[in-house]
Design an enzyme around this catalytic site. Structure first.
Site, PDB file in Angstrom:
ATOM      1  CE1 TYR A   1       1.326   1.782   5.525  1.00 37.22           C
ATOM      2  CE2 TYR A   1      -0.969   1.976   4.871  1.00 37.22           C
ATOM      3  CZ  TYR A   1       0.362   1.841   4.534  1.00 37.22           C
ATOM      4  OH  TYR A   1       0.734   1.754   3.204  1.00 37.22           O
TER       5      TYR A   1
ATOM      6  CB  SER B   1      -1.522   4.090   1.490  1.00 37.09           C
ATOM      7  OG  SER B   1      -2.482   3.046   1.455  1.00 37.09           O
TER       8      SER B   1
ATOM      9  CE  LYS C   1       2.230   4.859   3.595  1.00 35.48           C
ATOM     10  NZ  LYS C   1       3.493   5.153   2.885  1.00 35.48           N
TER      11      LYS C   1
HETATM   12  N1  LIG Z   1       1.606  -3.083  -0.322  1.00 34.63           N
HETATM   13  C1  LIG Z   1       0.503  -2.336  -0.326  1.00 34.63           C
HETATM   14  O1  LIG Z   1      -0.630  -2.839  -0.297  1.00 34.63           O
HETATM   15  C2  LIG Z   1       0.632  -0.836  -0.348  1.00 34.63           C
HETATM   16  C3  LIG Z   1      -0.503  -0.071  -0.629  1.00 34.63           C
HETATM   17  C4  LIG Z   1      -0.399   1.299  -0.628  1.00 34.63           C
HETATM   18  C5  LIG Z   1       0.810   1.898  -0.324  1.00 34.63           C
HETATM   19  N2  LIG Z   1       1.900   1.139  -0.041  1.00 34.63           N
HETATM   20  C6  LIG Z   1       3.158   1.811   0.273  1.00 34.63           C
HETATM   21  O2  LIG Z   1       4.131   1.444  -0.693  1.00 34.63           O
HETATM   22  C7  LIG Z   1       5.437   1.612  -0.142  1.00 34.63           C
HETATM   23  C8  LIG Z   1       6.272   0.386  -0.432  1.00 34.63           C
HETATM   24  O3  LIG Z   1       5.744  -0.708   0.319  1.00 34.63           O
HETATM   25  P1  LIG Z   1       5.713  -2.202  -0.248  1.00 34.63           P
HETATM   26  O4  LIG Z   1       4.300  -2.614  -0.242  1.00 34.63           O
HETATM   27  O5  LIG Z   1       6.493  -2.314  -1.485  1.00 34.63           O
HETATM   28  O6  LIG Z   1       6.406  -2.982   0.965  1.00 34.63           O
HETATM   29  P2  LIG Z   1       7.848  -3.701   1.050  1.00 34.63           P
HETATM   30  O7  LIG Z   1       8.045  -4.105   2.473  1.00 34.63           O
HETATM   31  O8  LIG Z   1       7.971  -4.752   0.007  1.00 34.63           O
HETATM   32  O9  LIG Z   1       8.851  -2.511   0.685  1.00 34.63           O
HETATM   33  C9  LIG Z   1       9.162  -1.508   1.624  1.00 34.63           C
HETATM   34  C10 LIG Z   1      10.676  -1.337   1.652  1.00 34.63           C
HETATM   35  O10 LIG Z   1      10.992  -0.311   2.615  1.00 34.63           O
HETATM   36  C11 LIG Z   1      12.163  -0.745   3.312  1.00 34.63           C
HETATM   37  N3  LIG Z   1      12.246  -0.064   4.614  1.00 34.63           N
HETATM   38  C12 LIG Z   1      11.537  -0.300   5.745  1.00 34.63           C
HETATM   39  N4  LIG Z   1      11.969   0.494   6.736  1.00 34.63           N
HETATM   40  C13 LIG Z   1      12.950   1.275   6.216  1.00 34.63           C
HETATM   41  C14 LIG Z   1      13.779   2.296   6.747  1.00 34.63           C
HETATM   42  N5  LIG Z   1      13.674   2.687   8.026  1.00 34.63           N
HETATM   43  N6  LIG Z   1      14.697   2.870   5.946  1.00 34.63           N
HETATM   44  C15 LIG Z   1      14.831   2.470   4.635  1.00 34.63           C
HETATM   45  N7  LIG Z   1      14.076   1.498   4.085  1.00 34.63           N
HETATM   46  C16 LIG Z   1      13.156   0.923   4.865  1.00 34.63           C
HETATM   47  C17 LIG Z   1      11.990  -2.248   3.436  1.00 34.63           C
HETATM   48  O11 LIG Z   1      13.203  -2.903   3.730  1.00 34.63           O
HETATM   49  C18 LIG Z   1      11.416  -2.605   2.073  1.00 34.63           C
HETATM   50  O12 LIG Z   1      12.435  -2.918   1.150  1.00 34.63           O
HETATM   51  C19 LIG Z   1       5.231   1.893   1.347  1.00 34.63           C
HETATM   52  O13 LIG Z   1       5.337   3.284   1.584  1.00 34.63           O
HETATM   53  C20 LIG Z   1       3.812   1.424   1.589  1.00 34.63           C
HETATM   54  O14 LIG Z   1       3.233   2.058   2.689  1.00 34.63           O
HETATM   55  C21 LIG Z   1       1.842  -0.220  -0.078  1.00 34.63           C
END
Ligand SMILES: NC(=O)c1ccc[n+]([C@@H]2O[C@H](COP(=O)([O-])OP(=O)(O)OC[C@H]3O[C@@H](n4cnc5c(N)ncnc54)[C@H](O)[C@@H]3O)[C@@H](O)[C@H]2O)c1
Length: 306
Positions: free
Chosen positions: A171, A157, A175
């Site tokens: 968090y 991130s 990252k």
């Molecule tokens: N949403 C944002 O603004 C953003 C920004 C930068 C980075 N990210 C990163 O993107 C990635 C995806 O996040 P997202 O925003 O799509 O959120 P999201 O919650 O929609 O998706 C995350 C998924 O991870 C799964 N998960 C959680 N714990 C788990 C575990 N222990 N084992 C297996 N699966 C597990 C959840 O069930 C979910 O389906 C993450 O690594 C997040 O940190 C998100």
């Protein structure tokens, strides 16, 4: 340092997505789901590993019209669970060409760094950091032994990977850890001179309407907070938007998640080490941060505005 050590997959052919086998952790929702969907549209056989059973089943059901997709209930923070996943992918697909280590959660603690509890750290680092480490330990030796072209894509991130958002301290630390780890992974993969490389993916393009802000829905019982803290374990996307609008005085941009999934797959196929948009403004931020560090001053934070 050689040109190849500076670069990424230089000298290696792009990954052919059609006919590849891909694993996407955290693929039941949000960005991982968009990655899985893009892979399927391009002819990949996809394994989605996720801990959220109902979302996993409905995503697999919805995506199955696009191509061969299998859902596996797996917890990325648990090496037994991830080993079983890797063994099953090996047994049924014979290889893994694209490994998207994407599952992630917030710390759920909210608020100030000293309000974070040990269980906030354990949960967040268990998924975001151990989840990546375990995924690499279980899959990469198999990918190297198989001799097939492979790419490991770690979702980091900008928050932490480039600079911390002050209110997301745990968090951000998680990252920063995976960004650093993926760099070390890539340096070692290049030294192996094999067909496997790594990428670090920074989702961006505006606020993202995903499940991240309600990540506590998947928080295990034994890692719950013990004290009240801020009393808030998450927020809806609309609340997040409002908070950012209040803090910045303008309506925030909202990212197109489907396009982000396509973008991640394009970068993985090209074997880019950094998969991110807006790298010019990021580089400017990092230059200012480097100058501050060189002067012994506090570097500028990430400007999410909350
Ligand atoms: N949403 C944002 O603004 C953003 C920004 C930068 C980075 N990210 C990163 O993107 C990635 C995806 O996040 P997202 O925003 O799509 O959120 P999201 O919650 O929609 O998706 C995350 C998924 O991870 C799964 N998960 C959680 N714990 C788990 C575990 N222990 N084992 C297996 N699966 C597990 C959840 O069930 C979910 O389906 C993450 O690594 C997040 O940190 C998100």
């Amino acid at each position: 340092m050689s040109a190849d050590l500076q670069g990424s997959g230089e000298g290696l052919a792009p990954i052919e997505i059609a006919g590849s086998v891909a694993v996407v952790t955290g693929g039941a929702s949000g960005i991982g789901r968009a990655i899985a969907s893009s892979l399927l549209r391009r002819g990949s056989t996809v394994w989605i590993a996720d801990v959220e059973q109902v979302a996993l089943a409905s995503t697999v059901d919805e995506l199955s019209s696009l191509g061969p997709v299998t859902g596996v209930l797996a917890d990325v923070s648990d090496e037994v669970s991830v080993r079983a996943l890797a063994e099953r992918v090996d047994a049924e697909s014979g290889r893994c060409n694209l490994l998207f280590l994407n599952a992630g959660v917030t710390s759920g603690g909210g608020g100030l760094p000293w309000q974070q509890e040990p269980n906030d750290w354990r949960w967040c680092f268990g998924v975001n950091v151990f989840g990546v480490g375990i995924g690499v330990s279980e899959f990469v030796p198999r990918m190297l032994a198989g001799g097939e072209p492979g790419q490991v894509v770690v979702t980091s991130s900008g928050d932490g990977g480039f600079a911390p958002v002050a209110t997301a301290s745990v968090y951000a630390a998680s990252k920063a850890a995976v960004t650093c780890f993926t760099e070390a992974l890539q340096l070692n993969l290049i030294r192996e001179q094999d067909a496997v490389r790594a990428s670090v993916f920074y989702p961006s393009g505006g606020l993202m309407d995903t499940g991240l802000y309600t990540a506590a829905r998947n928080r295990p019982e034994h890692l719950q907070r013990r004290g009240p803290g801020t009393g808030r374990a998450g927020m809806s996307f609309d609340e997040l938007k409002q908070r950012v609008a209040q803090a910045t005085g303008r309506e925030p941009a909202v990212a197109d998640i489907a396009a982000l999934g396509e973008f991640a797959v394009d970068g993985a196929a090209r074997r880019d080490f950094i998969i991110a948009r807006d790298l010019d403004s990021t580089a400017e931020l990092l230059h200012r941060r480097a100058d501050a560090i060189g002067d012994g001053r506090l570097p500028e934070p990430h400007r999410l505005g909350i």
